[in-house]
Design an enzyme around this catalytic site. Structure first.
Site, PDB file in Angstrom:
ATOM      1  N   ASP A   1     -18.297  55.884  36.409  1.00 16.36           N
ATOM      2  CA  ASP A   1     -17.707  54.552  36.426  1.00 16.36           C
ATOM      3  C   ASP A   1     -18.376  53.746  35.300  1.00 16.36           C
ATOM      4  OD1 ASP A   1     -16.230  52.318  36.938  1.00 16.36           O
ATOM      5  OD2 ASP A   1     -16.559  52.334  39.094  1.00 16.36           O
TER       6      ASP A   1
HETATM    7  C1  BGC Z   1     -14.087  50.103  37.996  1.00 18.09           C
HETATM    8  C2  BGC Z   1     -13.271  51.356  37.778  1.00 18.09           C
HETATM    9  C3  BGC Z   1     -12.450  51.207  36.522  1.00 18.09           C
HETATM   10  C4  BGC Z   1     -13.359  50.909  35.368  1.00 18.09           C
HETATM   11  C5  BGC Z   1     -12.630  50.778  34.050  1.00 18.09           C
HETATM   12  C6  BGC Z   1     -14.850  49.699  36.767  1.00 18.09           C
HETATM   13  O1  BGC Z   1     -15.453  48.467  36.928  1.00 18.09           O
HETATM   14  O2  BGC Z   1     -14.950  50.302  39.087  1.00 18.09           O
HETATM   15  O3  BGC Z   1     -12.453  51.599  38.886  1.00 18.09           O
HETATM   16  O4  BGC Z   1     -11.681  52.353  36.302  1.00 18.09           O
HETATM   17  O5  BGC Z   1     -14.038  49.695  35.621  1.00 18.09           O
HETATM   18  O6  BGC Z   1     -11.847  49.671  33.976  1.00 18.09           O
END
Ligand code: BGC
Length: 748
Positions: free
Chosen positions: A275
């Protein structure tokens, strides 16, 4: 079909040519976005976000990035791809990823709404549209579906998933993967799916986003992992890790979780991305010593690619290799997975997109139709006393449409979308105006939009936070709304959460209607005009007062681009609502977490009085949803009274539409194991079918229960077991279904 042998040799040749720094580059993904002028929210204190685009471009020029995320403009994608290919000694292109959560340009209802349709075929169609638009602009990879089980509605990301139930969650996860990817990875109009967040993210303590999760072994295997298993079974090409600590270990650095469980037990063969900044966060967690340690340990745990805003830990991998913290062979394993994904997708052969074609695909009217149907099929009729709905167009000569959400295009779309076209978004008001024929439609917000106490990190993107209207006279506006309602034949009141109040980083300590919405509703109800309440939400809200005082309540979620059209079609009865709740709707926040699939314990006869101050039953049960028609179920029957473990039984029941309208019904099957080596839930969903029945029509539905449905993970045995036991089976329209039968599973 890719030539597997040819692909492997190509990857071997590339890896043989690459330096350690180039390998680390392939494993590093950067955000690329420009903050709109005047942005106030810094998404990551301490990181140079404003300088980020220039940094990324220079990294691309050195061949030191393998992937970018957050670019959606095809011309920009082509420009950045050119920089990447020209900047790479071996001409390796980058993968473009993006959160295509519920549509790119054509916005579908939010994911929890899609789940509420209980209609996997429609969900697959919807995500295929999303993928088609994404691929047309040059996106190869979506960070979706989110398959985290959510049982605490204080957690804002409940909206991104399929709710509380592992069986429904698994079916919805698989449908989304099939929709995104198409028949295989590399399908021309498909994108690689990325089920997330591995694992247990939905169990954040107190529903507080990003906080740690303590998940028992039983809950992990029986509840949280099944949707991931189903997504991988459906062929998902990648998986994203989770931010938080799972049982005391950061998920992104947990080798047992990311390798033994994900690759070993669940058989994931694709690649794993962290993540955002979650590898760097291994230092923040107090787990890794420094960024080299963080990079080495995440990679060693099985995290192939790091998603980073800036200052990536994986940029320190060459240092980690030098210091003997991780081997170059470990890098090679991950580089291979990433390069294989690029080859399967055809990015080497076709790195650029056709901008003209992208425009055509984004404008495809067929996509809007899919979005409208999805919104119609996901609405849930929570209450309909006295048959107030559907509205009779001949008798509703004047309609009051009340509430600030009724005419808010941005809120109609819901969170987690950025590329929408507000101009073509249809609000509830607009939908009612165009569907109501000659009726007079008057609208008033009544109150100003509520605001978050703490802003959302997404508020830095334009159009996100609701605008506080200038010169808004609160008392006069409330009076005006009430007067309009008083003079109308029916009042449609729209309440809910503004879309920036739900989603990531949008946890709440209460489930009450934000702002003065309850007061507005009470004032409108006091006029005596019949009220239809529409709820825009991504989690259950405290509707105790409404459930006692409002005749008709329709949950419309955030219905997307064609939301208003769909809502009007539902209100006027062109289609009958048939969505069902994918979660238990509590009365009050004090009851959460609350699930239908609890176990039986001491004094079960007092299950409804576990609290002395409020019933401990839900306001609306899991699987609940009414129709404009009525359905009756016959007694279910089994094809065999006894099976041995490993065998299957088929359960059938007759469903009849006894009402006067053609409508869909969602037949649901629940089981309960009476005794065995663990206490099993009072009920567990193990089958469902959404069927269309004409008025008066009967149909038999049947479901097969085999080892996959009858086994459970036993924490004492640390394994899957199928107990010899008596199983109760219910088939009906929600989780309180009463018609049942039994069958036996014998000893082996
Ligand atoms: C989220 C993810 C997301 C990523 C990219 C993160 O803050 O937890 O689910 O895919 O950002 O945008």
């Amino acid at each position: 079909m890719v030539d597997e042998q040819g692909m492997r040799s190509r990857v071997d040749e590339l890896i043989a040519e690459m330096t350690v720094a180039e390998k680390a580059g392939q494993l590093t993904q950067y955000f690329y976005f420009r903050l709109p002028a005047g942005s106030e929210v810094d998404p990551e204190p301490g990181l140079d976000v404003a300088g980020q685009p220039a940094m990324v471009e220079s990294v691309l020029g050195e061949g030191a990035a393998g992937s970018l995320l957050f670019v959606t403009d095809p011309a920009e994608i082509n420009r950045l791809q050119r920089l990447a290919i020209d900047g790479h000694r071996l001409g390796i292109p980058v993968l473009f990823g993006f959160d295509v959560i519920h549509g790119l340009r054509t916005i579908l209802p939010v994911p929890i709404a899609l789940a509420a349709s209980w209609d996997p075929a429609m969900i697959q169609r919807g995500q295929a549209v999303a993928a088609r638009e994404a691929r047309a602009v040059g996106i190869h990879w979506t960070f979706a579906p989110m398959v985290d089980i959510a049982r605490d509605p204080r957690w804002g990301r409940m909206i991104e998933g399929a709710g509380e139930d592992p069986f429904l969650g698994a079916v919805v996860a698989a449908a989304q993967v099939r929709g995104f990817q198409g028949p295989e990875i590399g399908a021309p109009e498909g994108v690689v799916a990325c089920p997330k967040h591995f694992a247990g993210y939905g169990a954040a303590l107190g529903g507080r986003d990003y906080d740690e999760a303590d998940v028992s072994e039983s809950a992990l295997w029986n509840v949280h992992l099944p949707p991931f298993a189903a997504a991988l079974e459906a062929g998902a090409g990648s998986v994203m890790t989770a931010y938080m600590d799972l049982n005391g270990i950061p998920a992104t650095g947990d080798r047992w979780l990311q390798s033994d469980v994900l690759r070993g037990a669940l058989g994931h063969a694709g690649f794993v991305v962290s993540d955002a900044n979650a590898v760097r966060d291994l230092v923040t967690h107090g787990f890794a010593r420094d960024l080299s340690d963080a990079g080495a340990r995440a990679l060693g745990a099985g995290v192939d690619m790091e998603m980073a805003i800036a200052d990536a830990a994986y940029a320190h991998l060459p240092d980690a290799v030098d210091r003997g913290m991780v081997s170059e062979e470990t890098l090679d394993v991950s580089v291979r997975r990433v390069l294989e994904a690029k080859l399967r997708l055809g990015v080497f052969e076709t790195p650029y997109v056709d901008e003209e074609r992208a425009r055509e695909v984004l404008g495809d009217p067929a996509h809007r139709e899919v979005a409208r149907i999805a919104a119609e099929r996901s609405a849930v009729l929570l209450r309909n006393d006295g048959g107030l709905l559907p509205l009779d167009a001949a008798r509703a000569n004047s309609i009051a449409v009340i509430g600030p959400l009724a005419d808010s295009r941005r809120d109609t779309l819901g969170p987690w979308c950025f590329d929408f076209d507000l101009g073509e978004t249809v609000t509830v008001l607009e939908g009612i105006v165009s569907r109501s024929g000659g009726a007079r439609v008057d609208c008033a917000p009544g109150i100003r939009p509520a605001q978050r106490v703490f802003p959302s990190m997404f508020d830095m993107f334009g159009n996100n936070a609701p605008r506080d209207p200038e010169n808004f006279d609160d008392d006069a506006e409330l009076d005006r709304a009430v007067a309009i309602a008083a003079g109308a034949d029916v009042a449609v009141v729209v309440v809910g959460e503004w879309q920036n109040m739900i989603g990531e980083s949008a946890s709440r300590s209460s489930l009450e209607l934000p702002g003065r919405q309850l007061e507005l509703l009470q004032a409108v109800v006091a006029t005596g005009t019949p009220v239809v309440l529409l709820v825009m939400n991504g989690r259950p809200l405290d509707l105790r007062w409404a459930a006692d005082h409002v005749g008709a309540i329709l949950d419309i979620w955030y219905p997307g681009t064609q939301g208003g059209t769909a809502v009007a079609n539902l209100l006027f009865g062109d289609v009958s609502p048939a969505g069902r709740l994918p979660f238990t709707w509590p009365r009050t926040v004090g009851q959460v977490p609350m699930v239908y699939s609890h176990t039986v314990s001491h004094q079960p006869q007092k299950q409804a009085q576990r609290y002395w101050d409020e019933q401990s039953t839900p306001l609306f049960c899991f699987g609940h949803g009414l129709s404009y028609s009525r359905f009756e179920y016959g007694e279910p029957s089994v094809d065999r009274a006894t099976i041995s473990p490993g065998e299957a039984v088929t359960v059938s029941a007759e469903v009849t539409n006894v009402g006067a309208r053609d409508a869909d019904e969602v037949a649901q099957l629940y089981i309960h194991q009476r005794h065995g080596s663990a206490s099993r839930p009072v009920r567990e969903l193990k089958g469902f079918a959404r069927i269309a029945l004409a008025a008066g029509e009967s149909r038999a539905v049947s479901f097969t229960l085999g080892p996959a449905e009858l086994r459970h993970w036993n924490a004492a045995a640390r394994d899957w077991v199928i107990d010899a036991s008596t199983f109760d089976v219910w088939v009906g329209g929600d989780s309180t279904a009463t018609h049942s039968t039994t069958f036996e599973v014998t000893e082996t």
